[in-house]
Each structure stands twice: as structure tokens, then as C-alpha cells.
Design a protein around this motif. Structure first.
Motif, PDB file in Angstrom:
ATOM      1  N   GLU A 179       0.910  -1.057   0.044  1.00 37.52           N
ATOM      2  CA  GLU A 179      -0.096  -0.045   0.112  1.00 37.52           C
ATOM      3  C   GLU A 179       1.026   1.386   0.017  1.00 37.52           C
ATOM      4  O   GLU A 179       1.803   1.264   0.771  1.00 37.52           O
ATOM      5  N   GLU A 180       0.638   2.059  -0.808  1.00 33.01           N
ATOM      6  CA  GLU A 180       1.428   3.578  -0.931  1.00 33.01           C
ATOM      7  C   GLU A 180       0.990   4.298   0.249  1.00 33.01           C
ATOM      8  O   GLU A 180      -0.368   4.353   0.722  1.00 33.01           O
ATOM      9  N   PRO A 181       1.961   4.860   1.030  1.00 35.05           N
ATOM     10  CA  PRO A 181       1.676   5.554   2.233  1.00 35.05           C
ATOM     11  C   PRO A 181       1.023   7.072   1.752  1.00 35.05           C
ATOM     12  O   PRO A 181       1.353   7.513   0.694  1.00 35.05           O
ATOM     13  N   ARG A 182      -0.167   7.469   2.216  1.00 38.35           N
ATOM     14  CA  ARG A 182      -0.769   8.712   1.894  1.00 38.35           C
ATOM     15  C   ARG A 182      -0.592   9.560   3.185  1.00 38.35           C
ATOM     16  O   ARG A 182      -1.259   9.320   4.214  1.00 38.35           O
ATOM     17  N   GLY A 183       0.166  10.638   2.764  1.00 39.03           N
ATOM     18  CA  GLY A 183       0.315  11.670   3.784  1.00 39.03           C
ATOM     19  C   GLY A 183      -0.365  13.090   3.615  1.00 39.03           C
ATOM     20  O   GLY A 183      -1.326  12.936   2.894  1.00 39.03           O
ATOM     21  N   CYS A 184       0.325  13.884   4.055  1.00 38.04           N
ATOM     22  CA  CYS A 184      -0.350  15.252   3.993  1.00 38.04           C
ATOM     23  C   CYS A 184      -0.334  15.689   2.651  1.00 38.04           C
ATOM     24  O   CYS A 184      -1.096  16.549   2.245  1.00 38.04           O
ATOM     25  N   LEU A 185       0.881  15.703   1.692  1.00 38.12           N
ATOM     26  CA  LEU A 185       0.740  16.030   0.476  1.00 38.12           C
ATOM     27  C   LEU A 185      -0.477  15.410  -0.203  1.00 38.12           C
ATOM     28  O   LEU A 185      -1.131  15.771  -1.514  1.00 38.12           O
ATOM     29  N   PHE A 186      -0.732  13.956  -0.248  1.00 45.20           N
ATOM     30  CA  PHE A 186      -2.001  13.636  -0.630  1.00 45.20           C
ATOM     31  C   PHE A 186      -3.318  14.250  -0.512  1.00 45.20           C
ATOM     32  O   PHE A 186      -4.075  14.399  -1.118  1.00 45.20           O
ATOM     33  N   ALA A 187      -3.520  14.658   1.058  1.00 42.26           N
ATOM     34  CA  ALA A 187      -4.434  15.305   1.394  1.00 42.26           C
ATOM     35  C   ALA A 187      -4.489  16.731   0.668  1.00 42.26           C
ATOM     36  O   ALA A 187      -5.821  17.176   0.248  1.00 42.26           O
ATOM     37  N   LEU A 188      -3.528  17.344   0.588  1.00 42.78           N
ATOM     38  CA  LEU A 188      -3.511  18.666  -0.234  1.00 42.78           C
ATOM     39  C   LEU A 188      -3.822  18.682  -1.528  1.00 42.78           C
ATOM     40  O   LEU A 188      -3.827  19.609  -2.291  1.00 42.78           O
ATOM     41  N   SER A 189      -3.712  17.621  -2.232  1.00 45.86           N
ATOM     42  CA  SER A 189      -3.891  17.420  -3.509  1.00 45.86           C
ATOM     43  C   SER A 189      -5.191  17.200  -3.881  1.00 45.86           C
ATOM     44  O   SER A 189      -5.594  17.316  -5.164  1.00 45.86           O
ATOM     45  N   GLN A 190      -6.165  17.256  -2.861  1.00 50.00           N
ATOM     46  CA  GLN A 190      -7.487  16.997  -3.252  1.00 50.00           C
ATOM     47  C   GLN A 190      -8.182  18.373  -3.574  1.00 50.00           C
ATOM     48  O   GLN A 190      -8.265  19.183  -2.892  1.00 50.00           O
ATOM     49  N   PRO A 191      -8.921  18.697  -4.694  1.00 55.92           N
ATOM     50  CA  PRO A 191      -9.618  19.850  -4.962  1.00 55.92           C
ATOM     51  C   PRO A 191     -10.422  20.597  -3.839  1.00 55.92           C
ATOM     52  O   PRO A 191     -10.272  21.468  -3.771  1.00 55.92           O
ATOM     53  N   PRO A 192     -11.272  19.911  -3.443  1.00 52.68           N
ATOM     54  CA  PRO A 192     -12.336  20.319  -2.604  1.00 52.68           C
ATOM     55  C   PRO A 192     -11.501  21.096  -1.188  1.00 52.68           C
ATOM     56  O   PRO A 192     -11.828  22.188  -0.685  1.00 52.68           O
ATOM     57  N   LEU A 193     -10.501  20.236  -0.763  1.00 53.62           N
ATOM     58  CA  LEU A 193      -9.559  20.898   0.473  1.00 53.62           C
ATOM     59  C   LEU A 193      -9.023  22.111  -0.208  1.00 53.62           C
ATOM     60  O   LEU A 193      -8.996  23.033   0.711  1.00 53.62           O
ATOM     61  N   MET A 194      -8.490  22.095  -1.284  1.00 54.88           N
ATOM     62  CA  MET A 194      -7.783  23.406  -1.911  1.00 54.88           C
ATOM     63  C   MET A 194      -8.792  24.492  -2.098  1.00 54.88           C
ATOM     64  O   MET A 194      -8.273  25.467  -1.600  1.00 54.88           O
ATOM     65  N   ILE A 195     -10.070  24.356  -2.287  1.00 51.54           N
ATOM     66  CA  ILE A 195     -10.890  25.345  -2.481  1.00 51.54           C
ATOM     67  C   ILE A 195     -11.151  25.873  -1.369  1.00 51.54           C
ATOM     68  O   ILE A 195     -11.344  27.223  -0.921  1.00 51.54           O
ATOM     69  N   PHE A 196     -11.494  24.882  -0.168  1.00 57.93           N
ATOM     70  CA  PHE A 196     -11.887  25.499   1.227  1.00 57.93           C
ATOM     71  C   PHE A 196     -10.764  26.194   1.788  1.00 57.93           C
ATOM     72  O   PHE A 196     -10.869  27.305   2.266  1.00 57.93           O
ATOM     73  N   LEU A 197      -9.425  25.690   1.545  1.00 62.10           N
ATOM     74  CA  LEU A 197      -8.359  26.557   2.274  1.00 62.10           C
ATOM     75  C   LEU A 197      -7.985  27.797   1.500  1.00 62.10           C
ATOM     76  O   LEU A 197      -7.723  28.778   2.270  1.00 62.10           O
ATOM     77  N   ALA A 198      -8.548  27.849  -0.022  1.00 59.08           N
ATOM     78  CA  ALA A 198      -8.310  29.140  -0.598  1.00 59.08           C
ATOM     79  C   ALA A 198      -9.208  30.011  -0.129  1.00 59.08           C
ATOM     80  O   ALA A 198      -9.165  31.411   0.079  1.00 59.08           O
ATOM     81  N   VAL A 199     -10.697  29.674   0.049  1.00 59.09           N
ATOM     82  CA  VAL A 199     -11.778  30.485   0.601  1.00 59.09           C
ATOM     83  C   VAL A 199     -11.381  31.107   2.031  1.00 59.09           C
ATOM     84  O   VAL A 199     -11.540  32.287   2.273  1.00 59.09           O
ATOM     85  N   ILE A 200     -10.961  30.375   2.957  1.00 59.60           N
ATOM     86  CA  ILE A 200     -10.543  30.688   4.128  1.00 59.60           C
ATOM     87  C   ILE A 200      -9.366  31.769   4.390  1.00 59.60           C
ATOM     88  O   ILE A 200      -9.346  32.783   4.953  1.00 59.60           O
TER      89      ILE A 200
END
Length: 57
Positions: A21-42
Motif C-alpha cells: 500500500e502506498e503511504p498517503r500523507g499530507c501531500l496526498f490530502a493537499l492534492s484534493q480539489p475540495p480541500l484546496m478550494i476550502f483553504l483558498a476561501v479561508i
């Protein structure tokens, strides 16, 4: 009489394949578009609040 020789067993024991299994860390989470849109709005809201405090008040 019991056989006590160190020879190979006649029936090979199957070895299970390791699960890779590939390790999924913080960079994987930050590559998700909904999260990036949320962080950009904030971030934009914080920037607008700071600009308002500095220049309007």
C-alpha cells in the motif's frame, strides 16, 4: 521410528504475497480539489479581514 532428518519438506508451503500500500500523507490530502478550494476561501477571507483592519479602520 520418527524421521529426524533436516531435508526439505515434500509439499511446498505457499507464501502469501505481501500487501503493498502506498503511504498517503499530507501531500496526498493537499492534492484534493475540495480541500484546496476550502483553504483558498479561508485564506481570502483572512486576507480581506487583514486589509480591512489595516486600511479601512
Amino acid at each position: 521410528m520418527l524421521e529426524t532428518s533436516q531435508s526439505e519438506p515434500s509439499v511446498p508451503v505457499p507464501v502469501p504475497a505481501p500487501v503493498v500500500e502506498e503511504p498517503r500523507g499530507c501531500l496526498f490530502a493537499l492534492s484534493q480539489p475540495p480541500l484546496m478550494i476550502f483553504l483558498a476561501v479561508i485564506g481570502i477571507l483572512l486576507l480581506l479581514a487583514a486589509v480591512h483592519d489595516l486600511f479601512v479602520l
